[in-house]
Scaffold this active site. Structure first.
Site, PDB file in Angstrom:
ATOM      1  N   CYS A   2       0.886  -1.174   0.000  1.00 43.49           N
ATOM      2  CA  CYS A   2       0.000   0.000   0.000  1.00 43.49           C
ATOM      3  C   CYS A   2       0.914   1.211   0.000  1.00 43.49           C
ATOM      4  CB  CYS A   2      -0.860   0.060   1.264  1.00 43.49           C
ATOM      5  SG  CYS A   2      -1.945  -1.332   1.449  1.00 43.49           S
ATOM      6  N   ARG A  28       1.925   1.077  -5.881  1.00 43.12           N
ATOM      7  CA  ARG A  28       2.037   0.154  -4.744  1.00 43.12           C
ATOM      8  C   ARG A  28       0.698  -0.495  -4.404  1.00 43.12           C
ATOM      9  NH1 ARG A  28       6.520   0.735  -1.695  1.00 43.12           N
ATOM     10  NH2 ARG A  28       5.442  -0.102   0.107  1.00 43.12           N
ATOM     11  N   TRP A  76      -3.822  -1.782  -1.338  1.00 43.73           N
ATOM     12  CA  TRP A  76      -3.841  -3.094  -1.997  1.00 43.73           C
ATOM     13  C   TRP A  76      -4.426  -4.026  -0.942  1.00 43.73           C
ATOM     14  CZ3 TRP A  76      -1.410  -7.985  -1.474  1.00 43.73           C
ATOM     15  CH2 TRP A  76      -1.522  -8.806  -2.593  1.00 43.73           C
ATOM     16  N   ASN A 102       0.126   0.208   6.274  1.00 44.46           N
ATOM     17  CA  ASN A 102       0.579  -0.755   5.272  1.00 44.46           C
ATOM     18  C   ASN A 102       1.137  -1.930   6.056  1.00 44.46           C
ATOM     19  OD1 ASN A 102       1.577  -2.108   3.085  1.00 44.46           O
ATOM     20  ND2 ASN A 102       3.394  -0.820   2.863  1.00 44.46           N
ATOM     21  N   GLY A 103       0.640  -3.126   5.780  1.00 42.87           N
ATOM     22  CA  GLY A 103       1.137  -4.300   6.512  1.00 42.87           C
ATOM     23  C   GLY A 103      -0.021  -5.157   6.971  1.00 42.87           C
ATOM     24  N   GLU A 488      10.919 -15.741 -17.448  1.00 42.67           N
ATOM     25  CA  GLU A 488      10.659 -14.298 -17.297  1.00 42.67           C
ATOM     26  C   GLU A 488       9.709 -13.814 -18.381  1.00 42.67           C
ATOM     27  OE1 GLU A 488      10.924 -12.294 -15.079  1.00 42.67           O
ATOM     28  OE2 GLU A 488      10.757 -10.339 -16.031  1.00 42.67           O
ATOM     29  N   LYS A 492       6.110 -12.050 -17.594  1.00 44.15           N
ATOM     30  CA  LYS A 492       5.738 -10.719 -18.131  1.00 44.15           C
ATOM     31  C   LYS A 492       4.365 -10.786 -18.792  1.00 44.15           C
ATOM     32  CE  LYS A 492       7.877  -8.436 -16.420  1.00 44.15           C
ATOM     33  NZ  LYS A 492       8.565  -9.131 -15.439  1.00 44.15           N
ATOM     34  N   GLU A 495       1.565 -11.335 -16.258  1.00 51.48           N
ATOM     35  CA  GLU A 495       1.353 -10.181 -15.385  1.00 51.48           C
ATOM     36  C   GLU A 495       0.525  -9.089 -16.016  1.00 51.48           C
ATOM     37  OE1 GLU A 495       5.585  -9.148 -14.340  1.00 51.48           O
ATOM     38  OE2 GLU A 495       4.570  -8.746 -12.464  1.00 51.48           O
ATOM     39  N   HIS A 511       8.367 -34.699 -21.107  1.00 48.50           N
ATOM     40  CA  HIS A 511       7.994 -35.460 -19.897  1.00 48.50           C
ATOM     41  C   HIS A 511       6.591 -35.098 -19.427  1.00 48.50           C
ATOM     42  CE1 HIS A 511      12.002 -37.084 -19.735  1.00 48.50           C
ATOM     43  NE2 HIS A 511      12.482 -35.861 -19.902  1.00 48.50           N
ATOM     44  N   LYS A 608       3.577  -3.376  -6.742  1.00 54.67           N
ATOM     45  CA  LYS A 608       4.987  -3.327  -7.138  1.00 54.67           C
ATOM     46  C   LYS A 608       5.890  -3.986  -6.109  1.00 54.67           C
ATOM     47  CE  LYS A 608       8.505  -2.220  -9.603  1.00 54.67           C
ATOM     48  NZ  LYS A 608       8.752  -3.010 -10.834  1.00 54.67           N
TER      49      LYS A 608
HETATM   50  C1  AGP Z   1       8.065  -8.477 -11.441  1.00 53.79           C
HETATM   51  O1  AGP Z   1       7.569  -8.275 -12.769  1.00 53.79           O
HETATM   52  C2  AGP Z   1       6.975  -8.799 -10.516  1.00 53.79           C
HETATM   53  N1  AGP Z   1       6.170  -7.633 -10.356  1.00 53.79           N
HETATM   54  C3  AGP Z   1       7.350  -9.470  -9.231  1.00 53.79           C
HETATM   55  O2  AGP Z   1       7.562 -10.814  -9.545  1.00 53.79           O
HETATM   56  C4  AGP Z   1       8.620  -8.970  -8.495  1.00 53.79           C
HETATM   57  O3  AGP Z   1       9.754  -9.308  -9.242  1.00 53.79           O
HETATM   58  C5  AGP Z   1       8.697  -9.703  -7.148  1.00 53.79           C
HETATM   59  O4  AGP Z   1       7.573  -9.340  -6.391  1.00 53.79           O
HETATM   60  C6  AGP Z   1       9.970  -9.375  -6.366  1.00 53.79           C
HETATM   61  O5  AGP Z   1      10.002  -7.997  -6.070  1.00 53.79           O
HETATM   62  P1  AGP Z   1      11.410  -7.363  -5.582  1.00 53.79           P
HETATM   63  O6  AGP Z   1      12.353  -7.544  -6.727  1.00 53.79           O
HETATM   64  O7  AGP Z   1      11.098  -5.938  -5.274  1.00 53.79           O
HETATM   65  O8  AGP Z   1      11.858  -8.137  -4.379  1.00 53.79           O
END
Ligand code: AGP
Length: 613
Positions: A2, A28, A76, A102-103, A488, A492, A495, A511, A608
């Site tokens: 958040c 965030r 969030w 936040n938390g 990766e 992407k 996401e 497999h 994020k």
């Molecule tokens: C990356 O595209 C993602 N949003 C997510 O996997 C991110 O890499 C992961 O949450 C780790 O975040 P950090 O690198 O800030 O630790």
């Protein structure tokens, strides 16, 4: 997870600055938001489900425009669905305080029952509201706000970054941190707080990163930091060299596209000043990276999450191939609960863009408890992961605002390459000539990255991506150092396009997963000339023979010839092919998501920095 902001000004009008701060922090979390200000002897709260634009409609009447003290929040959701009632700020119903958080308060249910038994009325499903009532109860007992906050937090288990304000004592603003980040700053006429330094940059570059256990009392020109027991603590300001411009879109339609285009510069900022050409070595500036220390390790344990873990996987391949040092790798969320066994003389390496990911931080702390030395590859200088690592490689990627990580990932992979060279030079598995050759290749990546970002290349990637806009599912395949790149690329796409995409080791398809191949199913195959190129070509044949539609990414011409579509990537040495091959995959995801009308920078359900478990 958040975003939190707060301000206390001698001259008034904190509202606009807080909204600007929330705008910067929307990455965030953005399912609801709100602000609260002190108006005379009362607290006024405005909050709304939805984006910041919805909140701004509530504030358009200007009723709160002159307020001198305020807190704000962009959420969030963890406890309680996104709704007006669950949006922050929260209060205790007395009209004498407002609180943002936040938390997660882990013992909130027990506390909620205790408070309800005393007749306190709750109006939300959130854990946060318990905090409001705890502070309100102490205020009602006559405590000053900062003492009321300390007393309230003494009852709490969990982790939090909170800000609380009250008209009491002529107006007071207090914040506290245990886990999620919190940054504070003062100027002659004001004081500010935020979850991220970006929210403070429009006001000042000299900021203080609060540490776990800190409680801070802010007033114009004044900052008093104590621990939960009220004992004073020394906290020094750091100067931040980022500017708001770097954090803006600079004319691009989305932060993600801007950040993809920044990658050649990020390569330079992360690597070039660290290269020692004469000795074919590199130097790192934070912590002990000496030969003696690096020779003392028997094993490396990488811990990270998401994209950062994919960078950690590349590090594993690079370091085992170039340094012959064993490297273990774990999702941080698995490492911290599987009762890991570490051999003596292990170096735990945390990879993290934000440096605040709860799982990564907890795993790093566990590794330390198990006797490991610690290091990190991180993008945020004052972050908790950096401050709790014995040594750090900062990635200098600048603020990464797009939730889908791009430039930070490339910076992490480049940092991993530099680390492999440093380790190899220290342990004698790479000599000066070998180091120079590797580092020369690294320097040559920049024009190759620029070529991948040429308009015609981007258009070609976009056309291919749009051609698969209705695909129901994708596979991304790779081997060796390009297996993490396949993972990766799939992440992407997942996401930001919200379509199923599975990254898989190319050799593993036979497999089982090959059963999923249906006619015309898009299969992205990442390949590069080198140790496994021919094996990947065989796998390409296998999926094509079953009707898959193959999109070949990389610099292996033979793979392109076999494929239905291809995106050629400039050649480089195999260890560095990961840095180049990921760029077309980033662009593929970007254009695919664009064609599907998805929100590029703030994808649904994501945040994020995942600062909760
Ligand atoms: C990356 O595209 C993602 N949003 C997510 O996997 C991110 O890499 C992961 O949450 C780790 O975040 P950090 O690198 O800030 O630790």
């Amino acid at each position: 997870m958040c975003g939190i902001v707060g301000a206390f000004s001698r001259k008034g009008a904190v509202l606009d600055g807080m909204l600007e701060g929330l705008r910067v922090l929307e990455y965030r979390g953005y399912d609801s938001c709100g602000v609260a200000v002190v108006e005379g002897e009362k607290v006024e709260i405005r909050r709304k489900v939805g984006r910041l634009t919805e909140l701004e409609k509530l504030l358009a009447d200007g009723a709160l425009a002159g307020a001198r003290i305020g807190v704000g929040h962009t959420r969030w959701a963890t406890h309680g669905a996104p709704s007006d009632e669950n949006a922050h700020p929260h209060s205790d119903g007395s009209g004498r305080l407002a609180l943002v958080h936040n938390g997660i308060i882990e013992n909130f249910l027990e506390l909620r029952r205790e408070l309800q038994a005393e007749g306190r009325v709750f109006t939300s499903e959130t854990d946060t509201e318990v905090l409001s009532h705890l502070v309100g109860r102490e205020l009602a007992r006559g405590l000053k706000l900062v003492d009321a906050v300390r007393a309230a937090l003494a009852r709490v288990h969990g982790y939090y970054a909170i800000a609380v304000m009250s008209p009491a004592d002529g107006g007071a603003l207090v914040c506290a941190r245990q886990g999620p980040p919190l940054v504070v700053a003062t100027t002659a006429d004001a004081a500010y707080l935020g979850s991220d330094v970006l929210a403070l940059l429009p006001h000042t570059r000299d900021v203080v990163y609060l540490e776990d256990g800190d409680v801070a009392e802010l007033a114009p020109g004044s900052l008093v930091v104590t621990n939960l027991a009220g004992q004073p603590l020394e906290r020094h300001a750091r100067r931040i060299d980022w500017d708001a411009e770097q954090a803006s879109k600079a004319g691009y339609p989305h932060f993600m596209l801007k950040e993809i285009h920044e990658q050649p510069d990020v390569l330079a900022r992360t690597a070039f000043d660290r290269i020692l050409s004469a000795s074919g070595d590199v130097s790192f500036e934070h912590g002990d990276w000496s030969d003696a220390r690096l020779r003392s390790f028997e094993r490396l344990q990488v811990i990270a999450c998401g994209t950062a873990l994919h960078a950690g996987m590349v590090a594993k391949y690079l370091i085992e191939q170039l340094v012959r040092l064993p490297v273990d790798l774990d999702y941080a969320s698995e490492f911290r609960y599987r009762e890991p066994v570490l051999v003596p003389r292990t170096l735990a390496l945390a990879v993290s863009q934000s440096g605040e990911t709860a799982d990564t931080l907890a795993a790093l702390r566990l590794a330390r408890e198990l006797g490991a030395s610690t290091a990190s590859i991180c993008n945020v200088m004052g972050s908790t992961v950096v401050r709790e690592s014995d040594a750090t490689i900062l990635t200098h990627a600048g603020p990464e605002i797009g939730v889908a990580s791009t430039k930070a990932f490339v910076a992490q992979v480049v940092a991993a390459f530099l680390l492999a060279v440093r380790l190899g030079r220290a342990r004698g598995t790479i000599d000066a000539n070998g180091g120079r050759a590797l580092l020369d290749e690294l320097r040559r990546l920049r024009p190759r990255m620029e070529a991948l970002l040429a308009p015609e290349t981007i258009e070609r990637v976009g056309a291919i991506a749009r051609g698969h806009v209705d695909a129901k599912g994708f596979f991304f395949l790779g081997r060796g150092v390009n297996f993490p790149i396949a993972l990766e690329g799939a992440l992407k796409l997942k996401e930001i396009s919200y379509v199923h995409a599975e990254g898989y080791a190319a050799g593993e398809m036979k497999h089982g997963p090959i059963a999923l191949i249906s006619k015309g199913m898009p299969i992205v195959v990442v390949n590069a000339p080198g140790s496994v190129a021919d094996k990947v070509r065989s796998n390409l044949h296998e999926v094509k023979a079953r009707g898959g539609h193959v999109i070949s990414i990389g610099s292996d011409a033979a793979s392109h010839e076999l494929a239905d579509e291809s995106i050629d990537v400039p050649a480089t040495i195999e260890p560095l092919s990961a840095v180049l091959n990921v760029i077309p995959l980033q662009l593929f995801a970007y254009h695919h998501a664009l064609a599907r009308g998805c929100d590029i920078d703030k994808p649904r359900n994501l945040a994020k920095s995942v600062t909760v478990e």
